[in-house]
Design a protein around this motif. Structure first.
Motif, PDB file in Angstrom:
ATOM      1  N   ALA A  60       0.846  -1.194   0.000  1.00  0.00           N
ATOM      2  CA  ALA A  60       0.000   0.000   0.000  1.00  0.00           C
ATOM      3  C   ALA A  60       0.881   1.243   0.000  1.00  0.00           C
ATOM      4  O   ALA A  60       1.845   1.340   0.750  1.00  0.00           O
ATOM      5  CB  ALA A  60      -0.909   0.006   1.218  1.00  0.00           C
ATOM      6  N   GLY A  61       0.553   2.190  -0.865  1.00  0.00           N
ATOM      7  CA  GLY A  61       1.308   3.432  -0.934  1.00  0.00           C
ATOM      8  C   GLY A  61       2.614   3.325  -1.693  1.00  0.00           C
ATOM      9  O   GLY A  61       3.389   4.271  -1.726  1.00  0.00           O
ATOM     10  N   VAL A  62       2.875   2.187  -2.310  1.00  0.00           N
ATOM     11  CA  VAL A  62       4.131   1.962  -3.022  1.00  0.00           C
ATOM     12  C   VAL A  62       3.829   1.623  -4.479  1.00  0.00           C
ATOM     13  O   VAL A  62       2.981   0.775  -4.764  1.00  0.00           O
ATOM     14  CB  VAL A  62       4.943   0.805  -2.391  1.00  0.00           C
ATOM     15  N   ARG A  63       4.520   2.285  -5.375  1.00  0.00           N
ATOM     16  CA  ARG A  63       4.436   1.950  -6.799  1.00  0.00           C
ATOM     17  C   ARG A  63       5.858   1.829  -7.318  1.00  0.00           C
ATOM     18  O   ARG A  63       6.697   2.693  -7.042  1.00  0.00           O
ATOM     19  CB  ARG A  63       3.687   3.036  -7.574  1.00  0.00           C
ATOM     20  N   VAL A  64       6.146   0.757  -8.015  1.00  0.00           N
ATOM     21  CA  VAL A  64       7.487   0.543  -8.548  1.00  0.00           C
ATOM     22  C   VAL A  64       7.413   0.241 -10.036  1.00  0.00           C
ATOM     23  O   VAL A  64       6.410  -0.275 -10.531  1.00  0.00           O
ATOM     24  CB  VAL A  64       8.228  -0.620  -7.831  1.00  0.00           C
ATOM     25  N   GLU A  65       8.477   0.600 -10.722  1.00  0.00           N
ATOM     26  CA  GLU A  65       8.676   0.215 -12.107  1.00  0.00           C
ATOM     27  C   GLU A  65       9.999  -0.531 -12.151  1.00  0.00           C
ATOM     28  O   GLU A  65      11.044   0.043 -11.853  1.00  0.00           O
ATOM     29  CB  GLU A  65       8.717   1.433 -13.014  1.00  0.00           C
ATOM     30  N   VAL A  66       9.925  -1.802 -12.462  1.00  0.00           N
ATOM     31  CA  VAL A  66      11.108  -2.654 -12.446  1.00  0.00           C
ATOM     32  C   VAL A  66      11.532  -2.956 -13.871  1.00  0.00           C
ATOM     33  O   VAL A  66      10.752  -3.469 -14.669  1.00  0.00           O
ATOM     34  CB  VAL A  66      10.830  -3.980 -11.696  1.00  0.00           C
ATOM     35  N   ALA A 118      12.529   2.188 -10.382  1.00  0.00           N
ATOM     36  CA  ALA A 118      12.059   3.517  -9.993  1.00  0.00           C
ATOM     37  C   ALA A 118      10.931   3.313  -8.993  1.00  0.00           C
ATOM     38  O   ALA A 118      10.107   2.405  -9.137  1.00  0.00           O
ATOM     39  CB  ALA A 118      11.577   4.290 -11.205  1.00  0.00           C
ATOM     40  N   VAL A 119      10.893   4.157  -7.958  1.00  0.00           N
ATOM     41  CA  VAL A 119       9.959   3.958  -6.858  1.00  0.00           C
ATOM     42  C   VAL A 119       9.205   5.248  -6.558  1.00  0.00           C
ATOM     43  O   VAL A 119       9.804   6.326  -6.528  1.00  0.00           O
ATOM     44  CB  VAL A 119      10.708   3.507  -5.578  1.00  0.00           C
ATOM     45  N   ASP A 120       7.897   5.125  -6.318  1.00  0.00           N
ATOM     46  CA  ASP A 120       7.064   6.213  -5.808  1.00  0.00           C
ATOM     47  C   ASP A 120       6.450   5.730  -4.506  1.00  0.00           C
ATOM     48  O   ASP A 120       5.884   4.627  -4.457  1.00  0.00           O
ATOM     49  CB  ASP A 120       5.939   6.562  -6.793  1.00  0.00           C
TER      50      ASP A 120
END
Length: 162
Positions: free
Chosen positions: A69-75, A81-83
């Motif tokens: 929750a509250g985490v978005r990643v692009e792997v 990259a992390v938001d």
């Protein structure tokens, strides 16, 4: 036992670099690493916005905590990259919380996932204020709030001025 049925330890892995094969690490796995690292930082109250925290509370109630929750990643193949969206605790400088979260995420992803982190964007959407019960409020928060230590503001009678 003959040792054949025991799992191989990481330190027992051969030093030889094998070029064959491919390792895929899912976004969900990386997001969990990020979420756990961010939650360990002092001054982080919770991850996610109000909506995701409400859903998270329901999941917690049934024993299915969402660590992403509250985490978005692009792997990518070699980069991440992390938001992160979080709620900070009152009494901690917000820029310090953001920097500490950023550092914890960089370290965890690079150490545990083996990918280079190219950016960690931190969005602090709220500040958690603990209950103002002086008996239960930590001394650190009481100091930051100056609870019980504020002096009355002196008043000056204008007619007494020369």
């Amino acid at each position: 036992m003959d040792g054949q049925n025991q799992p191989r330890k990481i330190e027992d892995a051969p030093a030889k670099d094998y070029a064959q094969g491919r390792t895929v690490i899912a976004d969900t796995a990386v997001a969990k690493v990020v979420g756990l690292a961010a939650r360990k930082v002092a001054g982080v109250h919770a991850l996610g916005s109000g909506t995701s925290r409400s859903i998270g509370a329901l999941r917690d109630a049934v024993g299915a905590t969402d660590l992403t929750a509250g985490v978005r990643v692009e792997v990518g193949e070699s980069q991440v990259a992390v938001d992160i969206v979080l709620i900070a605790e009152y009494g901690y400088p917000l820029h310090n919380v953001a920097m500490a979260v950023r550092g914890a995420v960089y370290e965890a992803v690079e150490d545990l996932v083996g990918r280079t982190v190219i950016e960690v964007n931190v969005e602090i959407v709220d500040v958690f204020m603990p209950a103002m019960d002086l008996e239960k409020t930590s001394s650190r928060v009481r100091e930051r709030l100056d609870v019980g230590t504020r002096q009355p503001v002196p008043t000056i009678d204008i007619e007494d001025q020369p």
